[in-house]
Design an enzyme around this catalytic site. Sequence first.
Site, PDB file in Angstrom:
ATOM      1  N   GLN A   1       0.462   3.013   3.543  1.00 20.64           N
ATOM      2  CA  GLN A   1      -0.325   2.219   2.904  1.00 20.64           C
ATOM      3  C   GLN A   1      -0.583   1.217   3.760  1.00 20.64           C
ATOM      4  O   GLN A   1      -0.034   0.496   4.533  1.00 20.64           O
ATOM      5  CB  GLN A   1       0.557   1.913   1.741  1.00 20.64           C
ATOM      6  CG  GLN A   1      -0.386   1.947   0.422  1.00 20.64           C
ATOM      7  CD  GLN A   1       0.255   2.075  -0.965  1.00 20.64           C
ATOM      8  OE1 GLN A   1       1.012   3.105  -1.077  1.00 20.64           O
ATOM      9  NE2 GLN A   1       0.062   1.327  -1.768  1.00 20.64           N
TER      10      GLN A   1
ATOM     11  N   SER B   1       6.650   5.943   5.836  1.00 23.37           N
ATOM     12  CA  SER B   1       6.700   5.822   4.497  1.00 23.37           C
ATOM     13  C   SER B   1       5.631   7.079   3.926  1.00 23.37           C
ATOM     14  O   SER B   1       5.752   8.341   4.205  1.00 23.37           O
ATOM     15  CB  SER B   1       6.116   4.692   3.827  1.00 23.37           C
ATOM     16  OG  SER B   1       6.158   4.644   2.199  1.00 23.37           O
ATOM     17  N   LEU B   2       4.445   6.715   3.294  1.00 26.84           N
ATOM     18  CA  LEU B   2       3.597   7.812   2.892  1.00 26.84           C
ATOM     19  C   LEU B   2       3.180   8.715   4.019  1.00 26.84           C
ATOM     20  O   LEU B   2       2.856  10.053   3.724  1.00 26.84           O
ATOM     21  CB  LEU B   2       2.084   7.063   2.517  1.00 26.84           C
ATOM     22  CG  LEU B   2       0.952   7.731   2.072  1.00 26.84           C
ATOM     23  CD1 LEU B   2       1.223   9.084   1.097  1.00 26.84           C
ATOM     24  CD2 LEU B   2      -0.321   6.885   1.910  1.00 26.84           C
TER      25      LEU B   2
ATOM     26  N   ARG C   1       2.872  11.621  -6.283  1.00 23.36           N
ATOM     27  CA  ARG C   1       3.688  10.446  -5.838  1.00 23.36           C
ATOM     28  C   ARG C   1       3.283   8.970  -6.177  1.00 23.36           C
ATOM     29  O   ARG C   1       3.702   8.155  -6.783  1.00 23.36           O
ATOM     30  CB  ARG C   1       3.899  10.545  -4.410  1.00 23.36           C
ATOM     31  CG  ARG C   1       4.740   9.543  -3.607  1.00 23.36           C
ATOM     32  CD  ARG C   1       4.639   9.555  -2.257  1.00 23.36           C
ATOM     33  NE  ARG C   1       5.650   8.828  -1.338  1.00 23.36           N
ATOM     34  CZ  ARG C   1       5.282   7.426  -0.952  1.00 23.36           C
ATOM     35  NH1 ARG C   1       4.251   7.026  -1.017  1.00 23.36           N
ATOM     36  NH2 ARG C   1       6.211   6.750  -0.095  1.00 23.36           N
TER      37      ARG C   1
ATOM     38  N   HIS D   1      10.220   1.179  -2.537  1.00 21.72           N
ATOM     39  CA  HIS D   1      11.370   1.523  -1.878  1.00 21.72           C
ATOM     40  C   HIS D   1      12.586   0.638  -2.121  1.00 21.72           C
ATOM     41  O   HIS D   1      13.454  -0.179  -1.439  1.00 21.72           O
ATOM     42  CB  HIS D   1      11.284   1.224  -0.547  1.00 21.72           C
ATOM     43  CG  HIS D   1      10.157   2.132   0.465  1.00 21.72           C
ATOM     44  ND1 HIS D   1      10.498   3.577   0.436  1.00 21.72           N
ATOM     45  CD2 HIS D   1       8.619   1.991   0.727  1.00 21.72           C
ATOM     46  CE1 HIS D   1       9.367   4.263   1.058  1.00 21.72           C
ATOM     47  NE2 HIS D   1       8.340   3.392   1.175  1.00 21.72           N
TER      48      HIS D   1
ATOM     49  N   GLN E   1      13.364   8.896  -0.262  1.00 23.42           N
ATOM     50  CA  GLN E   1      12.436   8.021   0.386  1.00 23.42           C
ATOM     51  C   GLN E   1      12.295   6.912  -0.716  1.00 23.42           C
ATOM     52  O   GLN E   1      11.924   5.975  -0.226  1.00 23.42           O
ATOM     53  CB  GLN E   1      11.284   8.989   1.196  1.00 23.42           C
ATOM     54  CG  GLN E   1      10.576   7.843   2.148  1.00 23.42           C
ATOM     55  CD  GLN E   1       9.304   8.320   2.262  1.00 23.42           C
ATOM     56  OE1 GLN E   1       8.383   8.130   1.143  1.00 23.42           O
ATOM     57  NE2 GLN E   1       8.784   8.754   3.223  1.00 23.42           N
TER      58      GLN E   1
END
Length: 293
Positions: free
Chosen positions: A9, A88-89, A113, A195, A244
């Site tokens: 992101q 992440s993503l 997600r 997170h 995650q």
Amino acid sequence: MTAYVFPGQGAQFPGMGKALFDVNELAQTLFKQADEVLGFSLSKVMFEGSEEDLLQTRITQPAIFVHSTITYLAAEQTPQPDAVAGHSLGEFSALVAAGALGFPDALRLVSQRAQAMQDAADARPGTMAAILGLDDSIIEDACAQIEEIVVPANYNSPGQLVISGSVEGVEKASKILSDLGARRVLPLKVGGAFHSPLMEPAREKLQEAIEATHFRPPGCEIYQNVDGQASVAPETIKEKLIKQLTAPVRWTQTIQQLQADGFDRFVEVGGKGKILAGLIKKVDRNLTVDQQE
């Protein structure tokens, strides 16, 4: 050895993917497939939408995934990576590049997600802040002493760590860390406490979707966010991907482990370029980072 890395992101920008779509037949096919999977014209928003349009969570995450993944898949000559990793993503794009997930399945998971994270953020609002110029251990200790929810969320590079949690928790931690000598404390414009434990409802929803999705043995090692270690077994990959959402992104540790394992060249794929390159260079300025845009 070369590792391909994929941004998360923050890598979105107006017009993303349009130049590739205009000249590449495979990209055209994949963009159309993405629109069909999602049930709306994501490509139209990517090509013609404003910066504000691209900040909607249901748009942002699929757009970044689609852009990075198609950039990788549509390249005329992309060698098999020796390893992949994603921030992440970006881990979902990395999984497609490694052959562990098909493009449509990964896009469905990314869409689920995004919605799950938005729902969790709506239910329990939170925020994030970047802390610059302090050792990780100082930030970890400060967060641990605060009663409200606030945790280290993104270990981006040495001297750059993002904290996440309730608005009150992040505000208290920001004040303490500023007093402890942080060079800068930057509140982030985000839709929730990503997170962090506040994402637990999203983790539970995504777990069901991940467990119902077929993962294949990858063609190379995947270095995953939750521990920075390489994974190859599909069940291990799934377990780490589920963790995650509430675990920190250990990007610094991931790059350090890749370097320790003999990787000295990185190729950053997609996004607006050089987002991950800057972080990787802060780990070791001698590492080579090329761009595939």
